[in-house]
Design a protein around this motif. Structure first.
Motif, short mmCIF file in Angstrom:
data_model
loop_
_atom_site.label_atom_id
_atom_site.label_comp_id
_atom_site.label_asym_id
_atom_site.label_seq_id
_atom_site.Cartn_x
_atom_site.Cartn_y
_atom_site.Cartn_z
N THR A 341 -14.62 1.37 7.58
CA THR A 341 -16.03 0.52 7.55
C THR A 341 -16.03 -0.24 6.51
OG1 THR A 341 -17.36 2.16 6.54
CG2 THR A 341 -17.19 2.18 9.06
N ASN A 342 -15.03 -0.21 5.32
CA ASN A 342 -15.11 -0.81 4.09
C ASN A 342 -14.41 -2.22 4.52
OD1 ASN A 342 -14.09 -1.98 1.73
ND2 ASN A 342 -14.37 -0.08 0.74
N GLN A 343 -15.36 -3.34 4.21
CA GLN A 343 -14.65 -4.77 4.68
C GLN A 343 -13.48 -4.89 3.68
OE1 GLN A 343 -15.76 -6.21 7.43
NE2 GLN A 343 -14.13 -7.79 7.16
N ALA A 344 -13.46 -4.65 2.68
CA ALA A 344 -12.45 -5.20 1.66
C ALA A 344 -11.00 -4.36 2.05
CB ALA A 344 -12.68 -4.75 0.14
N TYR A 345 -11.24 -2.91 2.53
CA TYR A 345 -10.22 -2.42 3.02
C TYR A 345 -9.67 -3.06 4.20
CZ TYR A 345 -7.08 1.26 4.84
OH TYR A 345 -6.24 2.03 5.19
N LEU A 346 -10.45 -3.30 5.10
CA LEU A 346 -10.07 -3.96 6.61
C LEU A 346 -9.19 -5.17 6.42
CD1 LEU A 346 -13.16 -3.07 8.71
CD2 LEU A 346 -10.92 -2.02 8.72
N GLU A 347 -9.68 -5.82 5.05
CA GLU A 347 -8.98 -7.31 5.02
C GLU A 347 -7.55 -6.94 4.45
OE1 GLU A 347 -11.35 -9.74 2.39
OE2 GLU A 347 -12.86 -10.13 4.02
N SER A 348 -7.66 -5.86 3.36
CA SER A 348 -6.33 -5.52 2.73
C SER A 348 -5.49 -4.80 3.93
CB SER A 348 -6.61 -4.56 1.82
OG SER A 348 -6.73 -3.07 2.44
N VAL A 349 -5.74 -4.43 4.93
CA VAL A 349 -4.69 -4.10 5.95
C VAL A 349 -4.41 -4.93 7.38
CG1 VAL A 349 -5.34 -1.60 5.60
CG2 VAL A 349 -6.54 -2.83 7.52
N SER A 350 -5.05 -6.23 7.06
CA SER A 350 -4.93 -7.26 8.19
C SER A 350 -4.53 -8.71 7.98
CB SER A 350 -6.45 -7.46 8.90
OG SER A 350 -7.30 -7.59 8.18
N LYS A 351 -4.62 -8.71 6.43
CA LYS A 351 -4.15 -10.28 5.95
C LYS A 351 -3.08 -9.93 4.69
CE LYS A 351 -8.55 -12.10 7.00
NZ LYS A 351 -9.96 -12.91 6.50
N ALA A 352 -1.98 -10.75 4.94
CA ALA A 352 -1.20 -10.69 3.67
C ALA A 352 -0.87 -9.19 3.46
CB ALA A 352 -1.55 -11.61 2.56
N THR A 353 -0.70 -8.31 4.07
CA THR A 353 -0.42 -6.86 4.00
C THR A 353 0.93 -6.49 2.92
OG1 THR A 353 0.78 -6.58 6.05
CG2 THR A 353 -1.54 -6.39 5.75
N ALA A 354 1.77 -7.45 2.81
CA ALA A 354 2.82 -7.09 1.98
C ALA A 354 2.71 -7.68 0.69
CB ALA A 354 4.13 -7.59 2.68
N ASN A 355 1.58 -8.41 0.42
CA ASN A 355 1.41 -9.20 -1.06
C ASN A 355 1.21 -8.14 -2.12
OD1 ASN A 355 -0.70 -10.31 -2.85
ND2 ASN A 355 0.28 -11.94 -2.35
N GLU A 356 1.63 -8.37 -3.35
CA GLU A 356 1.39 -7.31 -4.35
C GLU A 356 -0.21 -6.99 -4.53
OE1 GLU A 356 3.40 -10.00 -4.57
OE2 GLU A 356 5.15 -9.48 -5.75
N ASP A 357 -0.97 -8.02 -4.66
CA ASP A 357 -2.15 -7.78 -4.91
C ASP A 357 -2.98 -7.02 -3.68
OD1 ASP A 357 -1.98 -8.95 -7.37
OD2 ASP A 357 -2.91 -10.99 -6.54
N THR A 358 -2.59 -7.43 -2.45
CA THR A 358 -3.02 -6.79 -1.57
C THR A 358 -2.89 -5.23 -1.43
OG1 THR A 358 -2.86 -8.84 -0.08
CG2 THR A 358 -3.30 -6.85 1.37
N VAL A 359 -1.49 -5.02 -1.49
CA VAL A 359 -0.98 -3.49 -1.43
C VAL A 359 -1.69 -2.78 -2.57
CG1 VAL A 359 1.00 -2.04 -1.96
CG2 VAL A 359 1.22 -4.22 -0.51
N ALA A 360 -1.71 -3.28 -3.92
CA ALA A 360 -2.58 -2.62 -5.06
C ALA A 360 -3.94 -2.33 -4.67
CB ALA A 360 -2.28 -3.67 -6.21
N ARG A 361 -4.54 -3.38 -3.90
CA ARG A 361 -6.18 -3.18 -3.45
C ARG A 361 -6.18 -2.04 -2.50
NH1 ARG A 361 -6.94 -7.61 -1.20
NH2 ARG A 361 -6.71 -8.91 -3.31
N ARG A 362 -5.35 -2.31 -1.47
CA ARG A 362 -5.37 -1.17 -0.45
C ARG A 362 -5.24 0.19 -1.05
NH1 ARG A 362 -1.86 -3.60 2.77
NH2 ARG A 362 0.20 -2.65 2.32
N LEU A 363 -4.04 0.52 -1.51
CA LEU A 363 -3.96 1.74 -2.37
C LEU A 363 -5.03 2.32 -3.16
CD1 LEU A 363 -0.08 1.67 -2.95
CD2 LEU A 363 -1.13 2.40 -0.95
N ALA A 364 -5.42 1.26 -4.10
CA ALA A 364 -6.62 1.73 -4.78
C ALA A 364 -7.87 2.23 -4.00
CB ALA A 364 -6.91 0.59 -5.60
N LEU A 365 -8.11 1.58 -2.96
CA LEU A 365 -9.48 1.76 -2.17
C LEU A 365 -9.11 3.09 -1.42
CD1 LEU A 365 -10.24 -1.59 -0.78
CD2 LEU A 365 -11.36 -0.48 -2.20
N THR A 366 -7.89 3.37 -1.07
CA THR A 366 -7.78 4.53 -0.06
C THR A 366 -7.54 5.91 -1.17
OG1 THR A 366 -6.21 3.01 1.13
CG2 THR A 366 -6.13 5.43 1.64
N ARG A 367 -6.96 5.69 -2.22
CA ARG A 367 -7.11 6.60 -3.30
C ARG A 367 -8.37 7.07 -3.61
NH1 ARG A 367 -1.32 4.44 -5.73
NH2 ARG A 367 -0.18 6.33 -5.44
#
Length: 372
Positions: A341-367
């Motif tokens: 339900t986290n909008q920032a997380y949903l964006e990180s798994v649906s847009k530019a998913t291999a970008n360095e910043d996106t990967v770092a944001r996604r992993l930080a949110l999940t951790r």
């Protein structure tokens, strides 16, 4: 010897394969590649088959249904992708004197060669020379023929037909292996194109690839991912979870180069606690299968690679810390549902998913989500 047909189709497997929603790495290139040494040569067909049968030319496969003996497998699942008609036409082309594509080999220690392009041609030739199938949908003069029933002059003509080969000298560094990977991608333009991980496991075969192969058999992982992927996407996702869990701070795009480098640096587990990472992955799969049920990590009908990868990284961290003990399934499920339900997380798994910043944001949110 009674001719039999060993040309099993993968159509049913591919139809039932789990679909994955992931970044398209097809056009991404390495930021830097080293030059390599290669040369061109020709092999007569009879010599190719002889070398193949003597295992001087290795066509590697993880496919348990392959006609290749297990001991010839070196870490490269391709599966049997040529249909019977393709095999027939290839042999007919040689018998008619038509030109055929060359093969692509990488020199190995002991003057052996690893096949990176041409395995279907070589296995078809070996099967035909072994009278494993009979020609039918071909020119009338070849109908119902096996190799042993060809006229003597036709046999000699086939034996003496030359097939071109490009041979890469034995790579000696991770950078040279990356160069071979990049070259092969460019040469891999005909037939059923290989996927990045199919190339990767051929070039970087070793204990780490074998450990991933074993993890792919885990029952809980199979419940989570779904049907086996004949193009190795399931194994690639295991690699991603392990690589990002171990070295997320070193991640840089493109993703496929990061994964290549990880396997090149840790081919046989060098510098890794490979057994520990495998235990963490297996325990994470058990927890997630128990709490999330079958077929999670989907925003629609496809497995979302970014969700799967990030959740596994976080839960593997949790497992390593020991804090996961005695947490109920309800906690894991509620944490996972809240994350989605986290909008920032949903964006990180649906847009530019291999970008360095996106990967770092996604992993930080999940951790953060899976931390107590």
């Amino acid at each position: 010897m009674t001719p039999i047909d060993l040309s099993a189709s993968t159509a049913s497997n591919e139809t039932n394969a789990t679909e994955v929603d992931d970044a398209d790495e097809t056009d991404s290139v390495a930021p830097h590649v080293d030059p390599i040494t290669y040369f061109g040569t020709e092999f007569d067909v009879h010599g190719l088959v002889r070398r193949f049968n003597q295992r001087a030319i290795v066509v590697p496969s993880f496919d348990p249904n392959s006609e290749l003996p297990d001991e010839r497998a070196q870490g490269f699942q391709r599966g049997v992708v040529w249909r019977p008609a393709q095999k027939q036409k290839f042999i007919e082309s040689l018998l008619l004197g038509f030109p055929v594509p060359g093969i692509f080999l990488v020199e190995q220690p002991g003057k052996k060669y690893l096949v990176l392009d041409g395995q279907q041609r070589l296995t078809t030739l070996a099967a035909f020379y072994g009278d494993k199938f009979r020609l039918d949908s071909v020119d009338d003069k070849f109908v119902d023929k096996t190799y042993s029933t060809l006229a003597d002059d036709v046999q000699r003509m086939l034996d003496d037909t030359f097939i071109q080969a490009i041979i890469i000298r034995t790579p000696t560094s991770v950078d040279e292996y990356e160069s071979v990977y990049q070259i092969f991608e460019r040469l891999n333009s005909g037939g059923t194109q290989l996927q990045p991980h199919e190339i990767r496991v051929a070039l970087y075969g070793g204990k780490t690839v074998e450990a991933i192969r074993e993890l792919n058999n885990d029952d809980n992982w199979r419940k989570l991912f779904g049907n086996r992927d004949p193009r190795l996407k399931d194994q690639e996702l295991i690699l991603r979870a392990i690589a990002l869990n171990a070295e997320s701070e070193q991640y840089s795009a493109p993703l496929k180069v990061f994964l290549n480098t990880f396997l090149g640096d840790h081919r046989n587990g060098e510098g890794l606690d490979l057994e520990g990472l495998s235990r963490q992955f297996t325990e994470a799969a058990r927890i997630l299968a128990s709490s999330l049920g079958e077929r999670p990590f989907r925003l629609g009908t496809r497995v979302n690679a970014a969700i799967l990868e990030s959740v596994f990284v976080a839960v593997m961290d949790f497992v390593a810390s020991g804090a996961h003990v005695d947490l109920p399934d309800e906690w894991w499920k509620a944490t996972y549902d809240t994350l989605l339900t986290n909008q920032a997380y949903l964006e990180s798994v649906s847009k530019a998913t291999a970008n360095e910043d996106t990967v770092a944001r996604r992993l930080a949110l999940t951790r953060d989500a899976f931390r107590r």
